[in-house]
Enzyme design. Structure first.
Site, PDB file in Angstrom:
ATOM      1  N   ILE A 150       3.055  -2.682 -25.851  1.00 35.64           N
ATOM      2  CA  ILE A 150       2.914  -4.141 -25.938  1.00 35.64           C
ATOM      3  C   ILE A 150       1.689  -4.599 -25.152  1.00 35.64           C
ATOM      4  CG2 ILE A 150       3.950  -6.338 -25.209  1.00 35.64           C
ATOM      5  CD1 ILE A 150       6.667  -5.160 -25.891  1.00 35.64           C
ATOM      6  N   THR A 192       0.367  12.633 -34.341  1.00 32.83           N
ATOM      7  CA  THR A 192      -0.995  12.101 -34.483  1.00 32.83           C
ATOM      8  C   THR A 192      -1.081  11.167 -35.681  1.00 32.83           C
ATOM      9  OG1 THR A 192      -1.970  14.051 -33.467  1.00 32.83           O
ATOM     10  CG2 THR A 192      -3.408  12.755 -34.906  1.00 32.83           C
ATOM     11  N   CYS A 382     -10.867   7.929   7.390  1.00 35.83           N
ATOM     12  CA  CYS A 382     -10.323   6.581   7.551  1.00 35.83           C
ATOM     13  C   CYS A 382      -9.102   6.597   8.480  1.00 35.83           C
ATOM     14  CB  CYS A 382     -10.029   5.974   6.176  1.00 35.83           C
ATOM     15  SG  CYS A 382     -10.178   4.172   6.222  1.00 35.83           S
ATOM     16  N   GLN A 386      -8.838   7.400  12.535  1.00 38.96           N
ATOM     17  CA  GLN A 386      -8.187   6.514  13.504  1.00 38.96           C
ATOM     18  C   GLN A 386      -7.100   7.276  14.274  1.00 38.96           C
ATOM     19  OE1 GLN A 386      -6.880   3.169  11.124  1.00 38.96           O
ATOM     20  NE2 GLN A 386      -8.960   2.419  10.768  1.00 38.96           N
ATOM     21  N   HIS A 508     -15.192   6.638   3.452  1.00 41.55           N
ATOM     22  CA  HIS A 508     -14.612   7.606   2.511  1.00 41.55           C
ATOM     23  C   HIS A 508     -15.718   8.416   1.841  1.00 41.55           C
ATOM     24  CE1 HIS A 508     -10.447   5.977   2.336  1.00 41.55           C
ATOM     25  NE2 HIS A 508     -11.057   4.912   2.807  1.00 41.55           N
ATOM     26  N   GLU A 510     -15.470  11.069   0.216  1.00 41.92           N
ATOM     27  CA  GLU A 510     -15.011  11.671  -1.047  1.00 41.92           C
ATOM     28  C   GLU A 510     -15.424  10.878  -2.282  1.00 41.92           C
ATOM     29  OE1 GLU A 510     -13.158  10.150   1.201  1.00 41.92           O
ATOM     30  OE2 GLU A 510     -11.392   9.162   0.373  1.00 41.92           O
TER      31      GLU A 510
HETATM   32  N1  GLN Z   1      -4.876   1.577   7.447  1.00 42.87           N
HETATM   33  C1  GLN Z   1      -6.180   1.770   8.011  1.00 42.87           C
HETATM   34  C2  GLN Z   1      -6.992   0.490   8.013  1.00 42.87           C
HETATM   35  O1  GLN Z   1      -6.712  -0.413   7.248  1.00 42.87           O
HETATM   36  C3  GLN Z   1      -6.915   2.885   7.307  1.00 42.87           C
HETATM   37  C4  GLN Z   1      -7.216   2.594   5.880  1.00 42.87           C
HETATM   38  C5  GLN Z   1      -7.567   3.814   5.079  1.00 42.87           C
HETATM   39  O2  GLN Z   1      -7.253   4.951   5.449  1.00 42.87           O
HETATM   40  N2  GLN Z   1      -8.179   3.634   3.912  1.00 42.87           N
HETATM   41  O3  GLN Z   1      -7.924   0.369   8.750  1.00 42.87           O
END
Ligand code: GLN
Length: 531
Positions: A150, A192, A382, A386, A508, A510
């Site tokens: 839908i 198909t 990320c 932390q 990031h 990646e």
């Molecule tokens: N939660 C963390 C922040 O907001 C890390 C975010 C993440 O890993 N993309 O800063």
């Protein structure tokens, strides 16, 4: 030259790999000298996948311009190396939001606002937007979901109208599944046929049919599909299961998908596609001489798609190092002080993944402490970075109860704290620090060594940051800031220089790893794991 359009739809089942077929076609056209871009239309109501739990839809991919997008955009970039943007991923939610905003502005001058023509016009506008830039010869638009759903109806209807308007300037590829019945040893084309009928009922005739299959198709079967579905026999293409998605462009080349598309679009074939880099990469991928085991610690490990770009970045960086990267999926909720030794001792490297919220945090801290104290190469991305800061604060600086204010608002030592720019943010969607930002690297650091340059740009998706009030205390104790945003002073990278290879990044990496440009940090990480 005016832009031509290719549409990719799917039938019979979801997850057949429309994104890979679309990316492979883009790669082949690019290798023949065409400028291409891939677009994804997603039929869900969310404005973007940024608010979606990864269990729902896999990884949220972030573009340079800070769009939170479907993970297929990651494939597009990894295959072609061409950056995508917000315009490359549109959802039903965004279409409706735009139309409703126009309605509120009074733009429709008293008209009744309807799916046809207003929603379909907005869909068409978004498809043509990429072509209108004048940068691309071919725009390849993938319609998410399965024909007959839908939700996808307005998209298919928009494609029907647009194909009528565009005439010869468009091609539609329909991807379906040919199931294999092992009891009788037969491949079945009926699903198909039904799926193409559904498409035809919606007013759309495919030009090319790509059949996903476990076993090669014989000529009779191709002819049968051609006959029932109104396509030329040579436009019935098989996509047999392969061991790596990176083989698909080669397979599609063998099936002449690129030639058929170009012919139907009335475009010259130009030279044979230049796939030298690609085949070199494939050769390395298959002819590795070494292997490493890397623990990927996260809370969504049951669904590998939640970490799609990380997995692909390891494949790219592994090939550079002549090495196969075996990922051990470690659920952070199951990891604790007692089982850490048993679960982690055989690893050559540990990656602690991005994430949000409290669940599984302790397991991440345990993995980090193990990597730090056993001199095992570590990459924290990320939230992973932390957590490395928090672990160091608690264990080395003896700041008991040190935490991120995301996990513990009243921590006595907020070593990770909400960014100033986030203080007044109340809405969840699209409000993080998103997209590419500059970073200046410290000479002599592991990061500098990996990148081989002082200034880099990487993509972000977070609300919290390293609290710079603690920078001096950390540096004295051996954890140093080696990457800084030159405009804001935010800490983007931390390292422990005394460790073999311990790097945490707020961004990031990646998202930027591609087949022809594997990411330097992943390459350096694997190298460290091998040494
Ligand atoms: N939660 C963390 C922040 O907001 C890390 C975010 C993440 O890993 N993309 O800063």
């Amino acid at each position: 030259m005016s832009t031509k359009y290719v549409f990719v739809t799917g039938g019979v089942a979801s997850s057949l790999g429309k994104g890979i077929i679309a990316s492979s076609l883009a790669k082949l056209l690019q290798a023949r000298g065409y400028k291409v871009t891939n677009q994804k239309l997603d039929p869900y109501i969310n404005i973007d996948p940024g608010t979606l739990n990864p269990y729902e839809h896999g990884e949220c991919y972030v573009t340079d311009d800070g769009a939170e997008t479907d993970l297929d955009l990651g494939h597009y970039e990894r295959f072609t190396g061409i950056p995508t943007s917000q315009a490359n991923n549109i959802t039903t939610g965004r279409i409706y939001q735009n139309v409703i905003n126009k309605e509120r502005r009074g733009d429709y001058l008293g008209k009744t606002v309807q799916i046809v023509p207003h929603i379909t016009d907005e869909i068409k506008r978004n498809i043509k937007l990429l072509g209108a830039k004048g940068e691309y010869d071919v725009v390849i638009t993938e319609i998410g979901g399965t024909v007959g759903d839908i939700e996808s109806l307005p998209f298919i209807e928009a494609v029907r109208q647009l194909r009528w308007e565009l005439g010869e300037k468009s091609v539609l590829i329909h991807l379906t599944l040919v199931p294999y019945l092992s009891a009788t040893g037969e491949l079945k084309t009926k699903p198909t046929q039904h799926s193409v009928k559904t498409l035809q009922e919606e007013g759309v005739q495919p030009d090319i049919i790509v059949l996903r299959t476990e076993h090669p198709l014989n000529n009779d079967l191709r002819k049968k599909v051609a006959l029932f579905c109104n396509v030329k026999p040579e436009a019935v293409i098989q996509s047999v299961d392969v061991s790596t998605i990176y083989e698909v462009p080669i397979k599609m080349r063998e099936e002449k998908l690129d030639e058929i598309v170009l012919e139907q679009l009335g475009l010259p074939l130009n030279s044979e596609p230049d796939l030298e880099d690609w085949t070199k990469f494939l050769y390395k991928l298959k002819n590795y001489t070494k292997e490493v085991r890397i623990g990927l610690v996260g809370k969504y490990v049951e669904l590998h798609d939640a970490y799609k770009s990380i997995v692909e970045a390891f494949i790219h960086a592994g090939a550079v190092n002549d090495c196969k990267v075996n990922i051990e999926w470690i659920h952070s909720e199951t990891l604790n002080e007692e089982n850490a030794e048993a679960k982690l001792k055989n690893l050559h490297g540990i990656l602690v993944a991005p994430g949000f919220g409290h669940r599984g945090i302790n397991g991440k801290l345990v993995a980090i402490k193990y990597a730090r104290t056993h001199n095992i190469p570590f990459l924290g991305i990320c939230l992973g970075m932390q957590m490395a800061v928090i672990e160091f604060a608690r264990d080395v600086l003896h700041l008991e109860g040190a935490d991120s204010t995301e996990m513990s608002a009243k921590t006595p030592y907020p070593v990770i704290d909400l960014m100033a720019s986030q203080m007044d943010v109340t809405e969840k969607g699209g409000t993080m620090r998103l997209g590419a930002y500059n970073c200046e690297l410290k000479e002599g650091s592991k990061a500098y060594e990996a990148y081989g340059q002082k200034y880099i740009r990487e993509r972000h998706r977070h609300r919290y940051e390293f609290n710079s009030q603690y920078r001096e205390a950390f540096e004295k104790a051996g954890m140093v800031t080696t990457g800084i945003n030159p405009e804001t002073g935010l800490t983007e990278i931390i390292e422990i220089p005394a460790h073999k290879w311990f790097v945490g990044v707020q961004f990031h990496p990646e998202y930027r790893s591609t087949v022809t440009k594997p990411h330097p940090l992943f390459i350096a990480f694997i190298k460290a794991c091998l040494s």
